[in-house]
Design an enzyme around this catalytic site. Structure first.
Site, short mmCIF file in Angstrom:
data_model
loop_
_atom_site.label_atom_id
_atom_site.label_comp_id
_atom_site.label_asym_id
_atom_site.label_seq_id
_atom_site.Cartn_x
_atom_site.Cartn_y
_atom_site.Cartn_z
N HIS A 1 22.40 -2.31 36.99
CA HIS A 1 21.74 -2.68 38.25
C HIS A 1 22.12 -4.13 38.57
O HIS A 1 22.28 -4.94 37.65
CB HIS A 1 20.21 -2.65 38.11
N CYS B 1 12.56 -6.25 36.86
CA CYS B 1 12.41 -4.79 37.00
C CYS B 1 10.96 -4.39 37.22
O CYS B 1 10.67 -3.38 37.86
CB CYS B 1 12.91 -4.08 35.75
N1 ARG Z 1 14.88 2.99 32.51
C1 ARG Z 1 15.05 2.51 33.85
C2 ARG Z 1 16.29 3.12 34.46
O1 ARG Z 1 17.28 3.24 33.77
C3 ARG Z 1 15.12 1.02 33.87
C4 ARG Z 1 15.13 0.45 35.25
C5 ARG Z 1 15.21 -1.03 35.25
N2 ARG Z 1 14.94 -1.55 36.52
C6 ARG Z 1 15.65 -2.47 37.16
N3 ARG Z 1 15.22 -2.93 38.29
N4 ARG Z 1 16.80 -2.89 36.67
O2 ARG Z 1 16.32 3.47 35.62
#
Ligand code: ARG
Length: 263
Positions: free
Chosen positions: A162, A256
């Site tokens: 991300h 996150c």
């Molecule tokens: N386990 C989640 C996923 O893989 C983690 C998300 C993390 N969020 C973020 N904004 N980077 O989607």
């Protein structure tokens, strides 16, 4: 924010998730509470979205939408396990007076892949990541919905799947980022547009230091990111470390957990 009452690692959709690693849900909730209290102490108002059983990743509230000046571009999750989270966020935004919610047509994971700088390059600018979750078509959709220029950046390292684990805004016009998370061309774009950026290294990114939230002065970040905290202090910011070891097991940290509201 949404408390990790139902947080577990039962599926793996990013390289940080390992279904065989035990998760201490109680500790996750305690650490999350520490983050919430830190934000309140810094003067922020925190709305809490009720967590839903069966949606363990709902704690990563940043992924639920992206809003600019009261216009909310909804999320559309890539993986089936998280799809139902979008409706929870949508309900919240639709309850806010005077806000406009726009349902997305394209796959995008909200603030996970969109960052906003209110006063860079002559006005409000959106930085957007693609390559793992958000589709590049969502970038132009966001530009049409939000009426701000969107700069597309390609993520190339699966550990930094991300945008918000590779880049963050520090104030209205300054960013901090780890160049190695981006394609060579996207690195050139960032270097051209943000010559004054704070540049992080691989260790800073691996310690989830870039997954931060800043109010322009106080920078709330993962307590493991001590080297990045020193760089930020050097650049004139006030690092505010918080411990979030459990949530790292899901592949996330401070940013996150926080959906920033821009009414
Ligand atoms: N386990 C989640 C996923 O893989 C983690 C998300 C993390 N969020 C973020 N904004 N980077 O989607």
């Amino acid at each position: 924010m949404s408390p990790p009452e139902h947080f577990v690692v039962e599926y793996a959709i990013n390289p940080w998730m390992d279904v065989s690693t035990p998760v201490d849900t109680e500790l996750a909730v305690k650490q999350w509470e520490g983050l919430r209290e830190t934000l309140v102490r810094l003067g922020h108002q925190v709305h809490v979205l009720p967590p839903q059983p069966g949606l363990p990743d709902m704690v990563y509230a940043a992924n639920g939408a992206f809003c600019v000046d009261g216009v909310v571009y909804g999320a559309r999750f890539k993986y089936a396990q998280r799809i139902a989270e979008a409706a929870e966020h949508r309900r919240f935004y639709e309850q806010q007076q005077g806000w406009t919610f726009v349902a997305p047509g394209e796959t995008n994971e909200g603030e996970g892949d969109f960052a906003y700088l209110p006063d860079a390059l002559g006005g409000g600018v959106i930085l957007a990541g693609h390559g793992f979750r958000t589709e590049v078509a969502a970038h132009s959709e966001a530009q049409e919905v939000l009426g701000r220029p969107v700069i597309s950046l390609r993520l190339v390292d699966p550990r930094f799947y991300h945008l918000d684990v590779a880049l963050a805004s520090l104030d209205d016009r300054t960013i901090v980022y780890y160049p190695g998370a981006f394609s060579a061309a996207s690195q050139a774009v960032l270097a051209q547009l943000f010559p004054d950026a704070v540049v992080a290294d691989e260790q800073d990114a691996l310690s989830f230091g870039l997954n931060l939230v800043s109010d322009g002065r106080n920078v709330v970040l993962n307590s493991d990111a001590t080297a990045l905290a020193a760089k930020l202090r050097q650049a004139g910011y006030v690092p505010v470390p918080v411990e979030l070891t459990e949530l790292k097991k899901g592949g996330g940290s401070v940013k996150c957990c926080i959906a920033e509201l821009r009414p």
